[in-house]
Enzyme design. Sequence first.
Site, PDB file in Angstrom:
ATOM      1  NE  ARG A  17      50.958  20.729  49.518  1.00  0.00           N
ATOM      2  CZ  ARG A  17      51.221  22.043  48.753  1.00  0.00           C
ATOM      3  NH1 ARG A  17      50.997  22.206  47.535  1.00  0.00           N
ATOM      4  NH2 ARG A  17      52.526  22.204  48.409  1.00  0.00           N
ATOM      5  CG  ASP A  38      47.297  25.476  52.932  1.00  0.00           C
ATOM      6  OD1 ASP A  38      47.763  26.386  52.420  1.00  0.00           O
ATOM      7  OD2 ASP A  38      47.575  24.692  53.498  1.00  0.00           O
ATOM      8  CG  ASP A  64      48.733  35.006  52.844  1.00  0.00           C
ATOM      9  OD1 ASP A  64      50.105  34.573  53.158  1.00  0.00           O
ATOM     10  OD2 ASP A  64      48.713  34.781  51.910  1.00  0.00           O
ATOM     11  CB  VAL A  65      51.451  32.741  57.826  1.00  0.00           C
ATOM     12  CG1 VAL A  65      50.361  30.984  58.188  1.00  0.00           C
ATOM     13  CG2 VAL A  65      52.551  32.591  56.461  1.00  0.00           C
ATOM     14  CG  ASN A  91      53.569  22.761  59.368  1.00  0.00           C
ATOM     15  OD1 ASN A  91      54.398  21.955  58.439  1.00  0.00           O
ATOM     16  ND2 ASN A  91      52.158  23.227  57.441  1.00  0.00           N
ATOM     17  CE1 TYR A 155      62.144  25.999  53.884  1.00  0.00           C
ATOM     18  CE2 TYR A 155      64.161  24.389  54.607  1.00  0.00           C
ATOM     19  CZ  TYR A 155      63.144  24.923  54.436  1.00  0.00           C
ATOM     20  OH  TYR A 155      62.181  23.753  55.071  1.00  0.00           O
ATOM     21  CE  LYS A 159      61.783  26.096  56.937  1.00  0.00           C
ATOM     22  NZ  LYS A 159      60.013  25.532  57.767  1.00  0.00           N
ATOM     23  CB  VAL A 188      59.125  14.724  55.919  1.00  0.00           C
ATOM     24  CG1 VAL A 188      57.753  14.051  55.934  1.00  0.00           C
ATOM     25  CG2 VAL A 188      59.454  14.897  57.558  1.00  0.00           C
ATOM     26  CB  THR A 190      55.028  16.790  51.768  1.00  0.00           C
ATOM     27  OG1 THR A 190      56.246  18.139  51.941  1.00  0.00           O
ATOM     28  CG2 THR A 190      55.800  16.535  53.010  1.00  0.00           C
TER      29      THR A 190
HETATM   30  N1  LIG Z   1      59.813  18.616  53.537  1.00  0.00           N
HETATM   31  C1  LIG Z   1      60.769  17.598  54.415  1.00  0.00           C
HETATM   32  O1  LIG Z   1      61.423  17.811  53.881  1.00  0.00           O
HETATM   33  C2  LIG Z   1      60.603  19.148  55.379  1.00  0.00           C
HETATM   34  C3  LIG Z   1      61.979  19.683  56.255  1.00  0.00           C
HETATM   35  C4  LIG Z   1      62.617  20.354  57.280  1.00  0.00           C
HETATM   36  C5  LIG Z   1      60.651  21.537  57.450  1.00  0.00           C
HETATM   37  N2  LIG Z   1      60.345  21.335  56.400  1.00  0.00           N
HETATM   38  C6  LIG Z   1      59.243  22.411  57.125  1.00  0.00           C
HETATM   39  O2  LIG Z   1      57.917  22.179  57.691  1.00  0.00           O
HETATM   40  C7  LIG Z   1      56.904  22.612  56.844  1.00  0.00           C
HETATM   41  C8  LIG Z   1      55.934  21.624  55.930  1.00  0.00           C
HETATM   42  O3  LIG Z   1      55.865  20.986  55.141  1.00  0.00           O
HETATM   43  P1  LIG Z   1      55.909  20.804  54.122  1.00  0.00           P
HETATM   44  O4  LIG Z   1      57.032  19.203  53.889  1.00  0.00           O
HETATM   45  O5  LIG Z   1      54.152  19.723  54.888  1.00  0.00           O
HETATM   46  O6  LIG Z   1      55.608  20.774  52.815  1.00  0.00           O
HETATM   47  P2  LIG Z   1      53.846  21.050  51.709  1.00  0.00           P
HETATM   48  O7  LIG Z   1      54.626  21.867  50.836  1.00  0.00           O
HETATM   49  O8  LIG Z   1      53.433  19.955  51.340  1.00  0.00           O
HETATM   50  O9  LIG Z   1      53.352  22.033  52.891  1.00  0.00           O
HETATM   51  C9  LIG Z   1      53.256  23.345  53.364  1.00  0.00           C
HETATM   52  C10 LIG Z   1      51.755  24.157  53.092  1.00  0.00           C
HETATM   53  O10 LIG Z   1      52.184  25.752  53.753  1.00  0.00           O
HETATM   54  C11 LIG Z   1      51.301  26.211  53.163  1.00  0.00           C
HETATM   55  N3  LIG Z   1      51.445  27.246  52.632  1.00  0.00           N
HETATM   56  C12 LIG Z   1      52.164  28.366  52.107  1.00  0.00           C
HETATM   57  N4  LIG Z   1      52.482  29.206  51.954  1.00  0.00           N
HETATM   58  C13 LIG Z   1      51.223  29.551  53.072  1.00  0.00           C
HETATM   59  C14 LIG Z   1      51.191  31.230  53.412  1.00  0.00           C
HETATM   60  N5  LIG Z   1      51.540  32.049  52.598  1.00  0.00           N
HETATM   61  N6  LIG Z   1      50.627  31.343  54.003  1.00  0.00           N
HETATM   62  C15 LIG Z   1      49.970  29.669  54.173  1.00  0.00           C
HETATM   63  N7  LIG Z   1      49.684  28.398  54.004  1.00  0.00           N
HETATM   64  C16 LIG Z   1      50.736  28.747  53.259  1.00  0.00           C
HETATM   65  C17 LIG Z   1      50.917  25.835  51.401  1.00  0.00           C
HETATM   66  O11 LIG Z   1      49.967  26.045  51.238  1.00  0.00           O
HETATM   67  C18 LIG Z   1      51.504  23.750  52.385  1.00  0.00           C
HETATM   68  O12 LIG Z   1      49.756  23.448  52.663  1.00  0.00           O
HETATM   69  C19 LIG Z   1      57.701  24.045  56.299  1.00  0.00           C
HETATM   70  O13 LIG Z   1      57.638  24.802  57.263  1.00  0.00           O
HETATM   71  C20 LIG Z   1      58.833  22.705  55.438  1.00  0.00           C
HETATM   72  O14 LIG Z   1      59.739  23.927  55.473  1.00  0.00           O
HETATM   73  C21 LIG Z   1      60.179  20.572  55.673  1.00  0.00           C
END
Ligand SMILES: NC(=O)c1ccc[n+]([C@@H]2O[C@H](COP(=O)([O-])OP(=O)(O)OC[C@H]3O[C@@H](n4cnc5c(N)ncnc54)[C@H](O)[C@@H]3O)[C@@H](O)[C@H]2O)c1
Length: 259
Positions: A17, A38, A64-65, A91, A155, A159, A188, A190
Amino acid sequence: MSGRVAGRVAIVTGGGRGQGAAEAALLAREGASVLIGDVLIEDGEAHAASLAAEGLDVRFRALDVTDPEHWATAVETCRTWKGRLDILVNNAGIINRTTVASTGLDAWKRVLDVNLTGAFLGIQSAVPLMTESGGGSIVNISSNSGFSGHYDPAYTASKWGLRGLTRSSAMEFARAGIRVNAICPGLVVTELNKNSPHLQPMIEMTPMRRSGAPEEIAELVLFLASDASGFITGEDIVIDGGFTAGAAYRRVATETGIF
Ligand SMILES: NC(=O)c1ccc[n+]([C@@H]2O[C@H](COP(=O)([O-])OP(=O)(O)OC[C@H]3O[C@@H](n4cnc5c(N)ncnc54)[C@H](O)[C@@H]3O)[C@@H](O)[C@H]2O)c1
């Protein structure tokens, strides 16, 4: 198949997702065979199935990463499936809604495990097959919180840590033809943050006055995964509508009538 990453094999973690789903879709539409990994089994399977229904070469595997055995299986799947691995997008990520004072030790460790150790394990696991494949590109999804403080200390630490891991890995694997870069998105919207009260204030503060789209982050992933970025390694690229460029100064300038 034609495309900017035609014939390449990619793993996208957290690809069920959000941004990961957009990244997996774009890489596949540009010709890559994509393994989505995922912990969200239903979302991951459904996304892979809908991309496969478009005629794209995509499959899902539970990953699971934080688990080294899951990583070994994911890489082995690429070996038996296509005999190679060219692209890894680290990601997957999670966030707490707690502060330094209120973050419990387990919550602290969990965020670092998923966001930072997960990427470390992914790089360790992927590099041998990538090296056999003649090189590749690793893209770590950090954040613009990797350049500043964030109210969630785990967090922001994860990062910032990803940026360091990116540089160490870039140095170590450059001679194997493996480039390693980080992307640092701003807001972003989400599932990660959609209920957060900080969305509107963040948008107001962002010089471009909007959030980013997952597809915009995916375009940068594609660029870094493709040969178009062939001489770029060890970089962290901010993509945040100008937030890191000086959102605070922009606000001051607006409030004092300079802008
Ligand atoms: N959304 C934002 O504003 C934003 C900004 C900067 C960085 N990010 C980064 O972008 C990346 C994606 O985030 P997103 O916004 O799409 O959020 P999201 O929650 O929609 O997606 C995160 C995904 O990571 C998966 N995940 C969580 N734990 C996991 C694990 N142990 N093993 C495998 N998969 C796992 C979740 O199931 C999900 O599919 C993340 O690293 C997040 O920190 C997001």
